[in-house]
Design a protein around this motif. Structure first.
Motif, PDB file in Angstrom:
ATOM      1  N   ALA A   1      51.093   0.248  62.812  1.00 13.41           N
ATOM      2  CA  ALA A   1      52.328  -0.061  62.078  1.00 13.41           C
ATOM      3  C   ALA A   1      53.588   0.220  62.881  1.00 13.41           C
ATOM      4  N   SER A   2      53.457   0.891  64.010  1.00 14.88           N
ATOM      5  CA  SER A   2      54.671   1.146  64.804  1.00 14.88           C
ATOM      6  C   SER A   2      54.323   1.272  66.282  1.00 14.88           C
ATOM      7  N   GLY A   3      55.361   1.332  67.100  1.00 17.06           N
ATOM      8  CA  GLY A   3      55.208   1.641  68.514  1.00 17.06           C
ATOM      9  C   GLY A   3      54.207   0.769  69.263  1.00 17.06           C
ATOM     10  N   LEU A   4      53.368   1.422  70.039  1.00 16.11           N
ATOM     11  CA  LEU A   4      52.415   0.701  70.892  1.00 16.11           C
ATOM     12  C   LEU A   4      51.443  -0.129  70.067  1.00 16.11           C
TER      13      LEU A   4
ATOM     14  N   ILE B   1      45.705  -4.726  61.178  1.00 17.44           N
ATOM     15  CA  ILE B   1      46.536  -3.563  61.534  1.00 17.44           C
ATOM     16  C   ILE B   1      46.181  -2.443  60.569  1.00 17.44           C
ATOM     17  N   LEU B   2      45.583  -1.391  61.103  1.00 19.24           N
ATOM     18  CA  LEU B   2      45.160  -0.257  60.260  1.00 19.24           C
ATOM     19  C   LEU B   2      46.149   0.887  60.461  1.00 19.24           C
ATOM     20  N   ASP B   3      46.652   1.428  59.344  1.00 16.32           N
ATOM     21  CA  ASP B   3      47.590   2.546  59.466  1.00 16.32           C
ATOM     22  C   ASP B   3      47.601   3.322  58.155  1.00 16.32           C
ATOM     23  N   VAL B   4      47.948   4.610  58.268  1.00 15.96           N
ATOM     24  CA  VAL B   4      48.020   5.472  57.090  1.00 15.96           C
ATOM     25  C   VAL B   4      49.358   5.318  56.372  1.00 15.96           C
ATOM     26  N   ASP B   5      50.362   4.781  57.066  1.00 11.82           N
ATOM     27  CA  ASP B   5      51.712   4.632  56.509  1.00 11.82           C
ATOM     28  C   ASP B   5      51.835   3.245  55.865  1.00 11.82           C
ATOM     29  N   SER B   6      51.641   3.185  54.547  1.00 17.04           N
ATOM     30  CA  SER B   6      51.557   1.882  53.870  1.00 17.04           C
ATOM     31  C   SER B   6      52.877   1.115  53.909  1.00 17.04           C
TER      32      SER B   6
ATOM     33  N   ALA C   1      44.587   2.869  55.706  1.00 22.58           N
ATOM     34  CA  ALA C   1      43.490   3.832  55.861  1.00 22.58           C
ATOM     35  C   ALA C   1      43.921   4.924  56.826  1.00 22.58           C
ATOM     36  N   SER C   2      43.341   6.094  56.642  1.00 21.78           N
ATOM     37  CA  SER C   2      43.497   7.144  57.643  1.00 21.78           C
ATOM     38  C   SER C   2      42.273   7.141  58.542  1.00 21.78           C
ATOM     39  N   VAL C   3      42.511   7.222  59.837  1.00 29.67           N
ATOM     40  CA  VAL C   3      41.384   7.241  60.783  1.00 29.67           C
ATOM     41  C   VAL C   3      40.516   8.478  60.613  1.00 29.67           C
TER      42      VAL C   3
ATOM     43  N   ASP D   1      42.240  16.377  64.679  1.00 31.71           N
ATOM     44  CA  ASP D   1      41.663  15.572  63.598  1.00 31.71           C
ATOM     45  C   ASP D   1      42.021  14.088  63.758  1.00 31.71           C
ATOM     46  N   VAL D   2      43.302  13.803  63.956  1.00 27.49           N
ATOM     47  CA  VAL D   2      43.725  12.394  64.059  1.00 27.49           C
ATOM     48  C   VAL D   2      43.292  11.810  65.408  1.00 27.49           C
ATOM     49  N   ASN D   3      43.644  12.484  66.493  1.00 30.10           N
ATOM     50  CA  ASN D   3      43.438  11.885  67.815  1.00 30.10           C
ATOM     51  C   ASN D   3      41.955  11.812  68.204  1.00 30.10           C
TER      52      ASN D   3
ATOM     53  N   THR E   1      44.584   6.810  75.521  1.00 29.86           N
ATOM     54  CA  THR E   1      44.695   8.218  75.902  1.00 29.86           C
ATOM     55  C   THR E   1      46.150   8.480  76.326  1.00 29.86           C
ATOM     56  N   SER E   2      46.361   9.145  77.447  1.00 34.26           N
ATOM     57  CA  SER E   2      47.728   9.432  77.921  1.00 34.26           C
ATOM     58  C   SER E   2      47.616  10.060  79.307  1.00 34.26           C
ATOM     59  N   ILE E   3      48.672   9.912  80.108  1.00 37.85           N
ATOM     60  CA  ILE E   3      48.676  10.657  81.370  1.00 37.85           C
ATOM     61  C   ILE E   3      48.715  12.160  81.100  1.00 37.85           C
TER      62      ILE E   3
ATOM     63  N   MET F   1      56.337   7.077  69.975  1.00 37.77           N
ATOM     64  CA  MET F   1      56.649   8.490  69.781  1.00 37.77           C
ATOM     65  C   MET F   1      57.595   9.052  70.856  1.00 37.77           C
ATOM     66  N   SER F   2      57.787   8.295  71.960  1.00 34.78           N
ATOM     67  CA  SER F   2      58.710   8.754  73.012  1.00 34.78           C
ATOM     68  C   SER F   2      60.130   8.252  72.814  1.00 34.78           C
ATOM     69  N   GLU F   3      60.347   7.471  71.761  1.00 36.32           N
ATOM     70  CA  GLU F   3      61.679   6.906  71.519  1.00 36.32           C
ATOM     71  C   GLU F   3      62.772   7.992  71.472  1.00 36.32           C
TER      72      GLU F   3
HETATM   73  N1  LIG Z   1      54.829   6.247  73.340  1.00 35.09           N
HETATM   74  C1  LIG Z   1      54.412   6.844  74.433  1.00 35.09           C
HETATM   75  O1  LIG Z   1      55.206   7.173  75.314  1.00 35.09           O
HETATM   76  C2  LIG Z   1      52.935   7.128  74.637  1.00 35.09           C
HETATM   77  C3  LIG Z   1      52.532   7.567  75.903  1.00 35.09           C
HETATM   78  C4  LIG Z   1      51.185   7.854  76.115  1.00 35.09           C
HETATM   79  C5  LIG Z   1      50.281   7.670  75.082  1.00 35.09           C
HETATM   80  N2  LIG Z   1      50.705   7.258  73.855  1.00 35.09           N
HETATM   81  C6  LIG Z   1      49.698   7.088  72.806  1.00 35.09           C
HETATM   82  O2  LIG Z   1      49.840   5.806  72.223  1.00 35.09           O
HETATM   83  C7  LIG Z   1      49.384   5.841  70.888  1.00 35.09           C
HETATM   84  C8  LIG Z   1      50.437   5.225  69.980  1.00 35.09           C
HETATM   85  O3  LIG Z   1      51.579   6.063  70.020  1.00 35.09           O
HETATM   86  P1  LIG Z   1      53.052   5.549  69.694  1.00 35.09           P
HETATM   87  O4  LIG Z   1      53.920   6.045  70.776  1.00 35.09           O
HETATM   88  O5  LIG Z   1      53.041   4.115  69.374  1.00 35.09           O
HETATM   89  O6  LIG Z   1      53.354   6.463  68.403  1.00 35.09           O
HETATM   90  P2  LIG Z   1      53.944   6.092  66.993  1.00 35.09           P
HETATM   91  O7  LIG Z   1      54.202   7.415  66.357  1.00 35.09           O
HETATM   92  O8  LIG Z   1      55.050   5.106  67.094  1.00 35.09           O
HETATM   93  O9  LIG Z   1      52.718   5.365  66.257  1.00 35.09           O
HETATM   94  C9  LIG Z   1      51.592   6.057  65.818  1.00 35.09           C
HETATM   95  C10 LIG Z   1      51.069   5.368  64.568  1.00 35.09           C
HETATM   96  O10 LIG Z   1      49.867   6.037  64.174  1.00 35.09           O
HETATM   97  C11 LIG Z   1      49.877   6.120  62.770  1.00 35.09           C
HETATM   98  N3  LIG Z   1      49.007   7.205  62.323  1.00 35.09           N
HETATM   99  C12 LIG Z   1      49.226   8.535  62.399  1.00 35.09           C
HETATM  100  N4  LIG Z   1      48.217   9.200  61.838  1.00 35.09           N
HETATM  101  C13 LIG Z   1      47.327   8.271  61.406  1.00 35.09           C
HETATM  102  C14 LIG Z   1      46.087   8.342  60.737  1.00 35.09           C
HETATM  103  N5  LIG Z   1      45.552   9.512  60.370  1.00 35.09           N
HETATM  104  N6  LIG Z   1      45.435   7.188  60.466  1.00 35.09           N
HETATM  105  C15 LIG Z   1      45.971   5.986  60.792  1.00 35.09           C
HETATM  106  N7  LIG Z   1      47.155   5.866  61.411  1.00 35.09           N
HETATM  107  C16 LIG Z   1      47.827   7.002  61.708  1.00 35.09           C
HETATM  108  C17 LIG Z   1      51.341   6.348  62.403  1.00 35.09           C
HETATM  109  O11 LIG Z   1      51.608   6.051  61.027  1.00 35.09           O
HETATM  110  C18 LIG Z   1      52.033   5.415  63.380  1.00 35.09           C
HETATM  111  O12 LIG Z   1      52.210   4.130  62.817  1.00 35.09           O
HETATM  112  C19 LIG Z   1      49.067   7.294  70.573  1.00 35.09           C
HETATM  113  O13 LIG Z   1      47.683   7.518  70.691  1.00 35.09           O
HETATM  114  C20 LIG Z   1      49.811   8.052  71.637  1.00 35.09           C
HETATM  115  O14 LIG Z   1      49.231   9.299  71.912  1.00 35.09           O
HETATM  116  C21 LIG Z   1      52.015   6.994  73.606  1.00 35.09           C
END
Ligand SMILES: NC(=O)c1ccc[n+]([C@@H]2O[C@H](COP(=O)([O-])OP(=O)(O)OC[C@H]3O[C@@H](n4cnc5c(N)ncnc54)[C@H](O)[C@@H]3O)[C@@H](O)[C@H]2O)c1
Length: 257
Positions: free
Chosen positions: A10-13, A30-35, A53-55, A100-102, A129-131, A180-182
């Motif tokens: 629902a957001s970001g990547l 698109i699966l997300d916990v934030d409806s 759904a929550s993962v 739990d989430v990751n 994952t992530s660096i 999340m880096s915004e």
């Molecule tokens: N943005 C970065 O700079 C960056 C860098 C490295 C890795 N990542 C990874 O990329 C992935 C996406 O991150 P992002 O930056 O887009 O963050 P984000 O916070 O914008 O998006 C995360 C999304 O996950 C959802 N979410 C959270 N808990 C959940 C759950 N229990 N079930 C289902 N959905 C859930 C949130 O509602 C949100 O929409 C993450 O795994 C993050 O660790 C991000």
């Protein structure tokens, strides 16, 4: 028509992965916990199917797959959270929430979808994952540990599920301008300081990550499995280059620069 489900979409990547997949002709879930965010996001992406759904919930993820109506060709474990704190100040609740989430969320989603993919004899999973799972970061708490664990779990899944026709890979984003880096990059000072450190001279975009996810998930990567693809403009390899060195040691030393 090929199909893809992305968690945390629902957001970001995740949203960019959904957008790129839709543009590439995939049927997208698109699966997300934030409806609320999910409804808005799905309304902006042609044909995207919102799946609340929550993962962390086996029942909710299973129901979401049923609602999607087919086992996707590609499943992207992208949902992730971070709780910044020095380890000595990190609460056990925050530690557990991130794991739990990751990590557990990646395990739950992957095992549910892999079982169905195995029956079909094909499928691909991409774990974000992530660096920070390769190198420790300031006050990252459980975050880096979960990403490192997902990297090894990716190898484990690739090892066990290759015989079923499945490929499983990980993708480690670097300094990405979004998600999340915004809050980091909306600060001009930190944006400049960090951008200067990246060998290719710019921050990564969400699309940089999304396009690489689609490649890894697709048949174009059909002989790649158990791999972690780093998408970071070279930053993870530049640690030594950022350390000062006296020119008395080396004619290209940094002290006179
Ligand atoms: N943005 C970065 O700079 C960056 C860098 C490295 C890795 N990542 C990874 O990329 C992935 C996406 O991150 P992002 O930056 O887009 O963050 P984000 O916070 O914008 O998006 C995360 C999304 O996950 C959802 N979410 C959270 N808990 C959940 C759950 N229990 N079930 C289902 N959905 C859930 C949130 O509602 C949100 O929409 C993450 O795994 C993050 O660790 C991000």
């Amino acid at each position: 028509m090929k199909s893809l489900i992305v968690t945390g979409g629902a957001s970001g990547l995740g949203r960019s992965i959904a957008q790129c997949a839709s543009l590439a002709g995939y049927r997208v879930g698109i699966l997300d916990v934030d409806s609320d965010a999910l409804e808005e996001c799905a309304s902006l992406i042609q044909g995207a199917i919102p799946l609340v759904a929550s993962v962390t919930s086996v029942d909710e993820v299973s129901a979401a797959v049923v609602e999607f109506g087919q086992i996707p060709d590609i499943w992207v474990n992208n949902a992730g959270i971070v709780r910044f704190a020095p380890l000595l100040e990190l609460s056990v609740d925050d530690w557990k929430a991130v794991i739990d989430v990751n990590l557990t969320g990646t395990f739950i989603c992957s095992t549910i979808v892999a079982e169905a993919m195995a029956q079909r004899g094909s499928g691909s999973i991409v774990n974000i994952t992530s660096i920070n799972g390769i190198s420790a970061g300031t006050n990252s708490g459980a975050y880096g540990a979960t990403k490192s664990a997902i990297s090894l779990l990716t190898q484990q899944m690739a090892l066990e599920w290759g015989k079923f026709g499945l490929r499983v890979n990980a993708l480690a984003p670097g300094l990405i301008d979004g998600g999340m880096s915004e809050p980091i990059y909306s600060d001009p000072q930190f944006r400049k300081l960090r951008t200067e450190k990246v060998p290719v001279g710019r921050l990564g975009t969400e699309e940089d990550v999304a396009e690489a996810v689609l490649f890894l998930g697709s048949e174009k990567a059909s002989y790649i499995t158990g791999h972690e693809l780093v998408v970071d403009g070279g930053i993870i390899n530049s640690i030594i280059a950022n350390l000062p060195r006296p020119s008395s040691v080396d004619s290209v030393g940094l002290d006179g620069e």
